[in-house]
Design an enzyme around this catalytic site. Structure first.
Site, short mmCIF file in Angstrom:
data_model
loop_
_atom_site.label_atom_id
_atom_site.label_comp_id
_atom_site.label_asym_id
_atom_site.label_seq_id
_atom_site.Cartn_x
_atom_site.Cartn_y
_atom_site.Cartn_z
N ARG A 45 0.84 -1.20 0.00
CA ARG A 45 0.00 0.00 0.00
C ARG A 45 0.88 1.26 0.00
NH1 ARG A 45 -0.53 4.63 2.53
NH2 ARG A 45 -0.15 3.58 4.50
N ASP A 46 1.51 1.56 1.11
CA ASP A 46 2.32 2.78 1.22
C ASP A 46 3.48 2.74 0.23
OD1 ASP A 46 3.51 5.11 2.13
OD2 ASP A 46 4.23 4.26 3.99
N HIS B 38 6.19 4.50 12.57
CA HIS B 38 6.31 4.43 11.11
C HIS B 38 7.41 5.41 10.70
CE1 HIS B 38 4.18 3.91 7.08
NE2 HIS B 38 5.04 4.87 6.83
N HIS C 142 10.67 6.80 8.40
CA HIS C 142 11.24 6.88 7.05
C HIS C 142 12.74 7.07 7.17
CE1 HIS C 142 7.38 7.93 4.59
NE2 HIS C 142 7.25 6.83 5.28
N CYS D 107 9.71 9.05 -0.88
CA CYS D 107 8.90 10.01 -0.14
C CYS D 107 8.56 11.17 -1.05
CB CYS D 107 9.61 10.51 1.10
SG CYS D 107 8.60 11.71 1.97
N ASN E 156 10.28 4.82 3.01
CA ASN E 156 9.96 3.88 4.08
C ASN E 156 11.17 3.06 4.54
OD1 ASN E 156 7.06 4.16 4.35
ND2 ASN E 156 6.94 3.39 2.25
MG MG Z 1 5.50 5.57 4.83
#
Ligand code: MG
Length: 313
Positions: free
Chosen positions: A27-28, A220, A222, A253, A262
């Site tokens: 997803r991300d 979460h 990065h 990003c 990520n």
């Molecule tokens: Mg992310």
């Protein structure tokens, strides 16, 4: 690297015995890749991630396809995952319509995505922070009525590209609001990757001070500035046991204009297994999956661990 392709294990004091990795690559990750991946490749990706032992594989997003064309096939993809337990396949839902679509397909775990800053709320949701929360409240309430687990993502918890450093009370207020409306779990996003470990400790401590228990908090991070694993270790030392990561480091990003977004799941697993922390993940199978996906995307994985383990003399 040891001869087995696995890290040596040397345990450290004061860390959890087990960490639940919340895999966000499908997803991300794919949402932030330029290449649109065919549905059957996405379905194989999710199946391979689950087979590699990841306990939670965020599958897709039920946002309007106009906003995220990479995930416009959410219905078709979710339909191809019917052999997996829907409880391990969270999906993003932005509003009531998205929730309707997800529930109709049998989703059992959903996520809403709030912002800690006004600038990002406007950029991402075209709303103020409080207007976005008002939009999510009925989504969360209806999900809970349906017995569906809800995760509340919070973006820009540390720094914001327009506003700079984000004050702790501002983050705490939105976290509190998400829990008060019924979210089961929070995911604290360092969306532009600027956090450092002291900042992580300070935010977690401030949240505890507002009666947000650590066992409701996921992180979460990065890796934009190379801080993701250091920040993760700080969170683990604080007692956090849910960590988001993206297989192969998928997903740049878009707001930092950087190739690195990520935290890569393989890099996380290497550290956790090296610390003797159980994840249930088969690092060899996961790495093979990311090598396969990198070929599908036509570019190498940015994960250091994937590169190290797949390097051939
Ligand atoms: Mg992310």
């Amino acid at each position: 690297m040891t001869a087995s392709g696995l890290p040596m294990t040397v345990s450290a004091q004061g860390l959890p015995a087990r960490v639940r990795i919340h895999e966000v690559g499908a997803r991300d990750g794919l949402q932030n890749e330029k290449t649109v991946v065919p549905t059957e490749v996405k379905a194989e990706f999710v199946h391979r991630l689950a087979a590699a032992g990841l306990p939670v594989v965020e599958a897709t997003s039920f946002v309007h396809p106009r906003w995220v064309p990479q995930l416009a096939d959410a219905e078709e993809l979710f339909g191809r995952l019917g052999d997996l337990d829907a409880a391990m396949l969270p999906v993003l839902v932005p509003n009531d319509r998205g929730l309707d679509r997800a529930l109709a397909l049998g989703a059992r775990s959903v996520a809403v995505f709030a912002s800690a800053t006004e600038s990002f709320a406007q950029a991402n949701l075209n709303r103020t922070v409080d207007e976005a929360l008002a939009m999510f409240a009925p989504v969360v309430a209806r999900s809970k009525e349906a017995g569906v687990r809800v995760r509340g993502y919070l973006s820009m918890c540390f720094g914001d590209p327009w506003e700079g450093p984000v004050p702790l009370p501002q983050v705490v207020r939105v976290c509190r609001a998400l829990l008060d409306m019924g979210c089961d779990e929070l995911s604290l996003g360092d969306t532009i990757g600027v956090a450092t470990p002291g900042h992580v400790r300070a935010l977690l401590t401030a949240l505890n001070g507002a009666d947000v228990p650590t066992d409701r908090i996921g992180v979460h991070f990065h890796d934009t500035y190379g801080q993701a694993l250091a920040n993760t270790l700080a969170a683990l030392e604080h007692g956090v046991t849910t960590v988001d990561a993206s297989a192969g480091g998928l997903g740049g990003c878009p707001y930092a204009k950087s190739a690195t977004g990520n935290l890569a799941t393989e890099d996380l697993v290497w550290m956790l297994h090296g610390l003797g922390i159980d994840t249930g993940v088969d690092l060899t199978a996961l790495t093979a999956t990311s090598v396969w996906m990198a070929e599908a995307l036509g570019r190498p994985s940015p994960s250091r661990t994937v590169r190290a383990l797949s390097h051939k003399e």
